[in-house]
Design an enzyme around this catalytic site. Structure first.
Site, PDB file in Angstrom:
ATOM      1  N   ASP A   8       0.815  -1.224   0.000  1.00 38.82           N
ATOM      2  CA  ASP A   8       0.000   0.000   0.000  1.00 38.82           C
ATOM      3  C   ASP A   8       0.844   1.268   0.000  1.00 38.82           C
ATOM      4  OD1 ASP A   8      -2.264  -1.684   0.246  1.00 38.82           O
ATOM      5  OD2 ASP A   8      -1.983  -1.742   2.412  1.00 38.82           O
ATOM      6  N   HIS A  30      -4.137  -2.647  -6.079  1.00 36.34           N
ATOM      7  CA  HIS A  30      -3.570  -1.341  -6.388  1.00 36.34           C
ATOM      8  C   HIS A  30      -4.719  -0.401  -6.667  1.00 36.34           C
ATOM      9  CE1 HIS A  30       0.449  -2.609  -6.782  1.00 36.34           C
ATOM     10  NE2 HIS A  30       0.312  -3.248  -7.914  1.00 36.34           N
TER      11      HIS A  30
HETATM   12  P1  GDP Z   1      -0.357   0.075  -3.780  1.00 40.76           P
HETATM   13  O1  GDP Z   1      -0.966  -1.244  -3.492  1.00 40.76           O
HETATM   14  O2  GDP Z   1       1.086   0.135  -3.364  1.00 40.76           O
HETATM   15  O3  GDP Z   1      -0.591   0.566  -5.154  1.00 40.76           O
HETATM   16  O4  GDP Z   1      -1.049   1.103  -2.828  1.00 40.76           O
HETATM   17  P2  GDP Z   1      -2.559   1.589  -2.711  1.00 40.76           P
HETATM   18  O5  GDP Z   1      -3.446   1.040  -3.736  1.00 40.76           O
HETATM   19  O6  GDP Z   1      -2.965   1.448  -1.311  1.00 40.76           O
HETATM   20  O7  GDP Z   1      -2.336   3.120  -3.050  1.00 40.76           O
HETATM   21  C1  GDP Z   1      -2.290   4.045  -2.093  1.00 40.76           C
HETATM   22  C2  GDP Z   1      -3.431   5.016  -2.202  1.00 40.76           C
HETATM   23  O8  GDP Z   1      -2.862   6.288  -2.245  1.00 40.76           O
HETATM   24  C3  GDP Z   1      -4.314   4.937  -3.426  1.00 40.76           C
HETATM   25  O9  GDP Z   1      -5.625   5.320  -3.042  1.00 40.76           O
HETATM   26  C4  GDP Z   1      -3.700   5.952  -4.379  1.00 40.76           C
HETATM   27  O10 GDP Z   1      -4.624   6.529  -5.290  1.00 40.76           O
HETATM   28  C5  GDP Z   1      -3.235   6.976  -3.436  1.00 40.76           C
HETATM   29  N1  GDP Z   1      -2.039   7.697  -3.806  1.00 40.76           N
HETATM   30  C6  GDP Z   1      -0.929   7.263  -4.479  1.00 40.76           C
HETATM   31  N2  GDP Z   1      -0.007   8.231  -4.507  1.00 40.76           N
HETATM   32  C7  GDP Z   1      -0.538   9.291  -3.837  1.00 40.76           C
HETATM   33  C8  GDP Z   1      -0.046  10.579  -3.487  1.00 40.76           C
HETATM   34  O11 GDP Z   1       1.066  10.964  -3.793  1.00 40.76           O
HETATM   35  N3  GDP Z   1      -0.896  11.381  -2.768  1.00 40.76           N
HETATM   36  C9  GDP Z   1      -2.135  10.993  -2.377  1.00 40.76           C
HETATM   37  N4  GDP Z   1      -2.871  11.828  -1.655  1.00 40.76           N
HETATM   38  N5  GDP Z   1      -2.615   9.773  -2.662  1.00 40.76           N
HETATM   39  C10 GDP Z   1      -1.823   8.938  -3.383  1.00 40.76           C
END
Ligand code: GDP
Length: 430
Positions: A12, A40
């Site tokens: 995440d 993701h």
């Molecule tokens: P992954 O499994 O590593 O892709 O992580 P997640 O799906 O949990 O992604 C993290 C969350 O943060 C998602 O809702 C993304 O849209 C969001 N996200 C990713 N990068 C950023 C950022 O730089 N700022 C903000 N506010 N949200 C982000």
């Protein structure tokens, strides 16, 4: 040129967004491990999507998206996911599935549920997607490769043989209904129909692609601390989350992986059980959870509230080292703009001694965080595109983290959208 996008921590970290962004320049995107147990979240011109199985390149029509042999392939989830994106006007992506990928069987999902029930409070916090039973069977050599669906006689024989063992466990350990071989065969025949258009010899395809100089992106799931060897065993996942495994789970030579983007979130979050040294609780955690990510820190697959904590330099330094990091992507930095002061975990105190080396699980359980507090920047940094335009305290936060972890932060994500990204020249980058 082969690149990998992987996580430094518990997952995440925002890998989906970084992969989606890097996929713009990629020809091929590959999932090489894990299954539909993690997700993701990607925000793009078509909307907001949670992907569990498909590679993050599926939103670009110029990419080929591959499910590698290392993946736990749940065929109904895979088919539904394709439908869920094409139903929302995303053009049908080009997808290939390795003939050597193994199949998550319906009983793997059941065994996951039954085992969690049996363990009660002592469970591992599984997402109950069948991943642990799947990989157990793979290594016990009773898994089913996609290629086996296409040999009817061998399939029938194997289903009968494997079910003999499964049914003993179902009946005598879990006291649940047994599985009828013919019913399972019917399910597998339906899987065969559905998956047939996608199946191919992936490693041969990649061999040609590497020779032709294609840009290939390996997409990791979860992060270093969930790796079965190097993570917080046993609170880990069942397949390797390390970039090195990309070579195996896709069928590529290891030396072809030239660039490893390790994604680190500007604060910590974790799902499931296990030690989490910089964890915070109460109102402080609730506020960070509510403001975190894009719409709060809740599991993309389960909707579970994530556990929250401050940035952990010890875990991240270790996480970056095991990945073989060439570039750190520091994400979700915009979320911290509300804080007057930002604590950062710079060491672990274990038995009265402070260390910056990430310990084995039995010692990790005793670790207490050593915190340093940095001043906040108290403003919204979304929309900024140049590093120099970030507030001074924000740059200091980034540079402090970089000096602690010892790997170059060259990408900074300051919002969920594709373009919310700042490229930075790092003094640590060779
Ligand atoms: P992954 O499994 O590593 O892709 O992580 P997640 O799906 O949990 O992604 C993290 C969350 O943060 C998602 O809702 C993304 O849209 C969001 N996200 C990713 N990068 C950023 C950022 O730089 N700022 C903000 N506010 N949200 C982000």
């Amino acid at each position: 040129m082969v690149k990998a996008v992987v996580g430094a921590n518990w997952g995440d970290e925002g890998k989906g967004k970084i992969t989606d962004m890097l996929a713009r320049e990629a020809d091929i995107i590959i999932r090489f491990q894990g299954g539909a147990n993690a997700g993701h979240t990607i925000v793009n011109n078509y909307g907001k999507f949670a992907l569990h199985t498909l590679p993050s390149g599926v939103f670009y029509s110029h990419t080929t998206n591959i499910i590698g042999n290392g993946v736990a392939l749940n065929i109904p989830v895979f088919i539904d996911e394709i439908k869920s994106i094409t139903d929302r006007n995303v053009p049908m992506p080009k997808i290939m599935v390795s003939d050597r990928a193994q199949i998550v069987m319906p009983y793997h999902v059941l065994f996951d549920q039954y085992e969690e029930e049996r363990l009660g409070g002592k469970s591992f916090g599984s997402t109950k997607s069948g991943i642990a039973p799947f990989y157990s069977d793979k290594y016990a050599k009773i898994g089913f490769q996609v290629s086996e669906l296409f040999d009817e006689a061998a399939l029938e024989e194997k289903v009968v043989r494997v079910l003999e063992q499964k049914n003993i466990i179902l009946e005598h350990l879990y006291h649940k209904p047994v599985i009828v071989p013919e019913e399972l065969l019917e399910t597998l025949r339906a899987y065969r129909e559905k998956i047939a258009p996608y199946v191919c010899d992936v490693s041969s395809y990649l061999d040609e692609a590497v020779k032709a100089g294609k840009n290939i992106l390996l997409e990791g799931q979860l992060g270093t601390l969930k790796d079965p060897d190097h993570g917080i065993y046993p609170m880990v996942t069942s397949s390797s989350t390390l970039a090195a495994y990309g070579a195996i789970g896709a069928g590529l030579p290891p030396y072809e992986i030239r660039q490893i983007y390790t994604v680190c979130k500007a604060y910590s979050s974790a799902v499931g059980a296990g030690a989490f040294v910089s964890e915070i609780f109460g109102d402080e955690a609730d506020e960070l959870r509510r403001r975190g990510g894009d719409g709060g820190e809740y599991g993309a697959t389960t909707g579970r509230p994530r556990r929250m904590g401050w940035f952990d330099c010890v875990a991240s330094k270790y996480g970056c080292r095991l990945q073989g990091t060439t570039d750190v992507c520091f994400t979700v930095l915009d979320v911290l703009g509300y804080l007057d002061e930002i604590p950062v975990c710079t060491g672990y105190e274990i038995d009265g001694e402070v260390t910056t080396q990430f310990p084995v699980t039995v010692r990790l359980a005793k670790a207490k965080p050593v915190l340093e507090t940095l001043p906040g920047w108290k403003c919204d940094i979304r929309g900024i595109r140049n590093y120099e335009e970030l507030p001074e305290n924000c740059r200091k936060y980034i540079e402090f983290v970089e000096s602690q972890i010892g790997y170059p932060i060259t990408l900074i994500s300051n919002g969920p959208a594709r373009d919310d990204i700042i490229y930075r020249k790092s003094p640590l980058k060779k």
